[in-house]
Scaffold this motif. Structure first.
Motif, PDB file in Angstrom:
ATOM      1  N   GLY A  84     -33.039  -3.368  39.486  1.00  0.00           N
ATOM      2  CA  GLY A  84     -32.059  -4.252  40.099  1.00  0.00           C
ATOM      3  C   GLY A  84     -30.947  -3.431  40.717  1.00  0.00           C
ATOM      4  O   GLY A  84     -30.788  -2.248  40.397  1.00  0.00           O
ATOM      5  N   GLU A  85     -30.205  -4.056  41.599  1.00  0.00           N
ATOM      6  CA  GLU A  85     -29.104  -3.364  42.270  1.00  0.00           C
ATOM      7  C   GLU A  85     -27.776  -3.986  41.860  1.00  0.00           C
ATOM      8  O   GLU A  85     -27.606  -5.203  41.908  1.00  0.00           O
ATOM      9  CB  GLU A  85     -29.255  -3.462  43.786  1.00  0.00           C
ATOM     10  CG  GLU A  85     -28.145  -2.770  44.561  1.00  0.00           C
ATOM     11  CD  GLU A  85     -28.272  -2.965  46.061  1.00  0.00           C
ATOM     12  OE1 GLU A  85     -27.264  -2.748  46.777  1.00  0.00           O
ATOM     13  OE2 GLU A  85     -29.371  -3.341  46.517  1.00  0.00           O
ATOM     14  N   ILE A  86     -26.852  -3.142  41.431  1.00  0.00           N
ATOM     15  CA  ILE A  86     -25.525  -3.632  41.065  1.00  0.00           C
ATOM     16  C   ILE A  86     -24.798  -4.075  42.335  1.00  0.00           C
ATOM     17  O   ILE A  86     -24.631  -3.282  43.265  1.00  0.00           O
ATOM     18  CB  ILE A  86     -24.717  -2.540  40.345  1.00  0.00           C
ATOM     19  CG1 ILE A  86     -25.419  -2.123  39.050  1.00  0.00           C
ATOM     20  CG2 ILE A  86     -23.301  -3.030  40.051  1.00  0.00           C
ATOM     21  CD1 ILE A  86     -24.743  -0.993  38.317  1.00  0.00           C
ATOM     22  N   VAL A  87     -24.395  -5.334  42.376  1.00  0.00           N
ATOM     23  CA  VAL A  87     -23.718  -5.860  43.565  1.00  0.00           C
ATOM     24  C   VAL A  87     -22.225  -6.058  43.340  1.00  0.00           C
ATOM     25  O   VAL A  87     -21.454  -6.149  44.310  1.00  0.00           O
ATOM     26  CB  VAL A  87     -24.369  -7.177  44.034  1.00  0.00           C
ATOM     27  CG1 VAL A  87     -25.792  -6.929  44.503  1.00  0.00           C
ATOM     28  CG2 VAL A  87     -24.341  -8.230  42.939  1.00  0.00           C
ATOM     29  N   SER A  88     -21.798  -6.142  42.084  1.00  0.00           N
ATOM     30  CA  SER A  88     -20.363  -6.264  41.828  1.00  0.00           C
ATOM     31  C   SER A  88     -20.048  -5.846  40.401  1.00  0.00           C
ATOM     32  O   SER A  88     -20.867  -6.006  39.495  1.00  0.00           O
ATOM     33  CB  SER A  88     -19.871  -7.695  42.064  1.00  0.00           C
ATOM     34  OG  SER A  88     -20.409  -8.582  41.106  1.00  0.00           O
ATOM     35  N   MET A  89     -18.854  -5.291  40.218  1.00  0.00           N
ATOM     36  CA  MET A  89     -18.335  -4.905  38.906  1.00  0.00           C
ATOM     37  C   MET A  89     -16.864  -5.308  38.880  1.00  0.00           C
ATOM     38  O   MET A  89     -16.029  -4.689  39.543  1.00  0.00           O
ATOM     39  CB  MET A  89     -18.501  -3.396  38.672  1.00  0.00           C
ATOM     40  CG  MET A  89     -19.932  -2.905  38.812  1.00  0.00           C
ATOM     41  SD  MET A  89     -20.118  -1.097  38.636  1.00  0.00           S
ATOM     42  CE  MET A  89     -19.906  -0.909  36.862  1.00  0.00           C
ATOM     43  N   GLU A  90     -16.554  -6.347  38.101  1.00  0.00           N
ATOM     44  CA  GLU A  90     -15.200  -6.894  38.103  1.00  0.00           C
ATOM     45  C   GLU A  90     -14.644  -6.953  36.686  1.00  0.00           C
ATOM     46  O   GLU A  90     -15.238  -7.593  35.815  1.00  0.00           O
ATOM     47  CB  GLU A  90     -15.199  -8.297  38.728  1.00  0.00           C
ATOM     48  CG  GLU A  90     -15.681  -8.328  40.170  1.00  0.00           C
ATOM     49  CD  GLU A  90     -15.716  -9.730  40.739  1.00  0.00           C
ATOM     50  OE1 GLU A  90     -15.328 -10.666  40.001  1.00  0.00           O
ATOM     51  OE2 GLU A  90     -16.124  -9.891  41.899  1.00  0.00           O
ATOM     52  N   PRO A  91     -13.513  -6.300  36.449  1.00  0.00           N
ATOM     53  CA  PRO A  91     -12.908  -6.340  35.109  1.00  0.00           C
ATOM     54  C   PRO A  91     -12.216  -7.675  34.845  1.00  0.00           C
ATOM     55  O   PRO A  91     -11.710  -8.332  35.769  1.00  0.00           O
ATOM     56  CB  PRO A  91     -11.897  -5.193  35.152  1.00  0.00           C
ATOM     57  CG  PRO A  91     -11.549  -5.056  36.609  1.00  0.00           C
ATOM     58  CD  PRO A  91     -12.789  -5.416  37.370  1.00  0.00           C
TER      59      PRO A  91
ATOM     60  N   GLU B 179     -39.686 -11.955  41.589  1.00  0.00           N
ATOM     61  CA  GLU B 179     -40.730 -11.834  40.578  1.00  0.00           C
ATOM     62  C   GLU B 179     -40.142 -11.534  39.202  1.00  0.00           C
ATOM     63  O   GLU B 179     -40.734 -11.872  38.173  1.00  0.00           O
ATOM     64  CB  GLU B 179     -41.720 -10.726  40.956  1.00  0.00           C
ATOM     65  CG  GLU B 179     -42.562 -11.006  42.201  1.00  0.00           C
ATOM     66  CD  GLU B 179     -41.779 -10.824  43.487  1.00  0.00           C
ATOM     67  OE1 GLU B 179     -40.674 -10.220  43.417  1.00  0.00           O
ATOM     68  OE2 GLU B 179     -42.247 -11.275  44.547  1.00  0.00           O
ATOM     69  N   VAL B 180     -38.978 -10.903  39.179  1.00  0.00           N
ATOM     70  CA  VAL B 180     -38.297 -10.601  37.924  1.00  0.00           C
ATOM     71  C   VAL B 180     -37.338 -11.726  37.556  1.00  0.00           C
ATOM     72  O   VAL B 180     -37.256 -12.144  36.392  1.00  0.00           O
ATOM     73  CB  VAL B 180     -37.531  -9.263  38.031  1.00  0.00           C
ATOM     74  CG1 VAL B 180     -36.689  -9.018  36.782  1.00  0.00           C
ATOM     75  CG2 VAL B 180     -38.497  -8.111  38.256  1.00  0.00           C
ATOM     76  N   LEU B 181     -36.634 -12.247  38.545  1.00  0.00           N
ATOM     77  CA  LEU B 181     -35.588 -13.240  38.302  1.00  0.00           C
ATOM     78  C   LEU B 181     -36.133 -14.542  37.724  1.00  0.00           C
ATOM     79  O   LEU B 181     -35.418 -15.252  37.017  1.00  0.00           O
ATOM     80  CB  LEU B 181     -34.838 -13.524  39.608  1.00  0.00           C
ATOM     81  CG  LEU B 181     -33.477 -14.206  39.463  1.00  0.00           C
ATOM     82  CD1 LEU B 181     -32.493 -13.280  38.766  1.00  0.00           C
ATOM     83  CD2 LEU B 181     -32.930 -14.621  40.831  1.00  0.00           C
TER      84      LEU B 181
ATOM     85  N   VAL C  29     -30.469  -0.187  38.471  1.00  0.00           N
ATOM     86  CA  VAL C  29     -30.605  -0.229  37.024  1.00  0.00           C
ATOM     87  C   VAL C  29     -32.019  -0.683  36.692  1.00  0.00           C
ATOM     88  O   VAL C  29     -32.649  -1.417  37.455  1.00  0.00           O
ATOM     89  CB  VAL C  29     -29.581  -1.183  36.367  1.00  0.00           C
ATOM     90  CG1 VAL C  29     -28.179  -0.634  36.483  1.00  0.00           C
ATOM     91  CG2 VAL C  29     -29.671  -2.572  36.986  1.00  0.00           C
ATOM     92  N   ASN C  30     -32.540  -0.234  35.563  1.00  0.00           N
ATOM     93  CA  ASN C  30     -33.844  -0.694  35.108  1.00  0.00           C
ATOM     94  C   ASN C  30     -33.698  -2.056  34.445  1.00  0.00           C
ATOM     95  O   ASN C  30     -32.770  -2.271  33.661  1.00  0.00           O
ATOM     96  CB  ASN C  30     -34.448   0.301  34.113  1.00  0.00           C
ATOM     97  CG  ASN C  30     -34.828   1.614  34.767  1.00  0.00           C
ATOM     98  OD1 ASN C  30     -35.210   1.648  35.927  1.00  0.00           O
ATOM     99  ND2 ASN C  30     -34.716   2.705  34.022  1.00  0.00           N
ATOM    100  N   VAL C  31     -34.619  -2.944  34.749  1.00  0.00           N
ATOM    101  CA  VAL C  31     -34.562  -4.298  34.208  1.00  0.00           C
ATOM    102  C   VAL C  31     -35.874  -4.622  33.504  1.00  0.00           C
ATOM    103  O   VAL C  31     -36.951  -4.440  34.057  1.00  0.00           O
ATOM    104  CB  VAL C  31     -34.312  -5.341  35.323  1.00  0.00           C
ATOM    105  CG1 VAL C  31     -34.331  -6.760  34.752  1.00  0.00           C
ATOM    106  CG2 VAL C  31     -32.990  -5.064  36.024  1.00  0.00           C
ATOM    107  N   GLU C  32     -35.771  -5.084  32.270  1.00  0.00           N
ATOM    108  CA  GLU C  32     -36.926  -5.597  31.532  1.00  0.00           C
ATOM    109  C   GLU C  32     -36.584  -6.982  31.007  1.00  0.00           C
ATOM    110  O   GLU C  32     -35.609  -7.146  30.255  1.00  0.00           O
ATOM    111  CB  GLU C  32     -37.301  -4.686  30.362  1.00  0.00           C
ATOM    112  CG  GLU C  32     -38.516  -5.207  29.590  1.00  0.00           C
ATOM    113  CD  GLU C  32     -38.845  -4.396  28.354  1.00  0.00           C
ATOM    114  OE1 GLU C  32     -39.479  -4.950  27.425  1.00  0.00           O
ATOM    115  OE2 GLU C  32     -38.467  -3.198  28.302  1.00  0.00           O
ATOM    116  N   VAL C  33     -37.359  -7.968  31.397  1.00  0.00           N
ATOM    117  CA  VAL C  33     -37.093  -9.339  30.975  1.00  0.00           C
ATOM    118  C   VAL C  33     -37.644  -9.563  29.573  1.00  0.00           C
ATOM    119  O   VAL C  33     -38.405  -8.757  29.038  1.00  0.00           O
ATOM    120  CB  VAL C  33     -37.715 -10.344  31.965  1.00  0.00           C
ATOM    121  CG1 VAL C  33     -37.118 -10.154  33.352  1.00  0.00           C
ATOM    122  CG2 VAL C  33     -39.228 -10.187  32.015  1.00  0.00           C
TER     123      VAL C  33
END
Length: 281
Positions: A181-188, A202-204, A255-259
């Protein structure tokens, strides 16, 4: 992606003398095999993979017993962050990654499974005095995971395979990455951190709000799923931010994603029943 080491039963195999594998001094090693080749002129990362099919040879028939055992299992609770010491094409032609670590080396043996950023890999060498171990990466692993983006000095999440007596602090994680997956936002928000990740459909389809998901091998709870954006998000508390590599990444990185494997089992059962009912009618 780590493979078990099993003894195969040979049938109709001519008796030939076994070759001894030389033992390297002060080093534990398993000689790897690969069809990985290096292209120094490639512009993709630092290497290009060429997967060549080996030429057909006449081999004796090998009978493999049925494999019913679970190969390895993790919890998604990161034990420590290790540091990449070296990675690249090895002398044997394969792609090796040497990682500095301490906790995961306690009681380690050759052939053990260690999850590196959620990818189940096999220990092929280790040195407890130097606090380092080596794993081999196949071309398929490099294609399907975000490990290809790593470089010397990068930090990675590490977790040993769970034992029967271990506490299950996270959820069932196989170490079989479903995709990146691709990080699209990081908000504190306060001392916590919201992270939104875009993933393939296919993952979502297996991702549900308040469900489990493993991101870079970290067991997390999904907060929301945004189907129109093909994204999901989660929140990292202050403690978790200090223990995993995700906050160290930037927007645009993978990032690696495993459902959760349970979703796949349910889908499989329902599709089998539907096919059976159609055939019976």
């Amino acid at each position: 992606m780590a493979l078990p080491f099993r003894l195969s039963v040979l049938s109709k195999t001519p008796k030939t003398p076994l070759q001894r594998i030389p033992v390297l001094s002060n080093r534990n090693a398993i000689p790897p095999k690969t069809h990985l080749r290096f292209n120094p002129f490639s512009g993709y990362s630092t290497f290009t993979l060429f997967v060549s099919k080996p030429k057909p040879r006449n081999h004796p028939t090998i009978s493999h017993p049925p494999n019913t055992a679970i190969r390895c299992l993790f919890t998604g609770i990161v034990e420590e962050m290790g540091q990449i010491k070296q990675l690249g094409i090895a002398e044997h032609g394969g792609f090796d990654m040497k990682i500095g670590a301490k906790t995961v080396l306690e009681g380690v043996n050759l052939g053990d499974s260690i999850a590196v950023n959620g990818t189940c890999l096999t220990v092929t060498q280790f040195d407890t005095q130097l606090s380092e171990f080596t794993v081999g990466l196949s071309p398929e692993t490099l294609r399907k995971t975000s490990l290809a983006e790593l470089s010397a000095g990068s930090l990675v999440n590490l977790e040993r395979a769970v034992q029967p007596t271990s506490r299950m602090g996270g959820h069932f994680v196989q170490g079989h990455v479903d995709g990146t997956g691709e990080i699209v936002s990081m908000e504190p928000e306060g001392d916590s951190l919201w992270i939104k990740v875009k993933a393939a459909k296919e993952v979502l389809k297996y991702v549900v709000p308040k469900g489990f998901i493993a991101v870079d091998g970290t067991s997390l709870t999904v907060v929301d799923v945004f189907d129109e954006e093909a994204c999901f998000n989660f929140m990292l508390v202050a403690y978790t931010q200090l223990k995993v590599v995700i906050p160290l990444k930037k927007v645009g990185q993978k990032v690696n994603v495993e459902v959760d494997i349970l979703g796949k089992y349910v889908e499989r059962i329902l599709s089998s029943k539907l096919t059976g009912s159609i055939n019976s009618s």
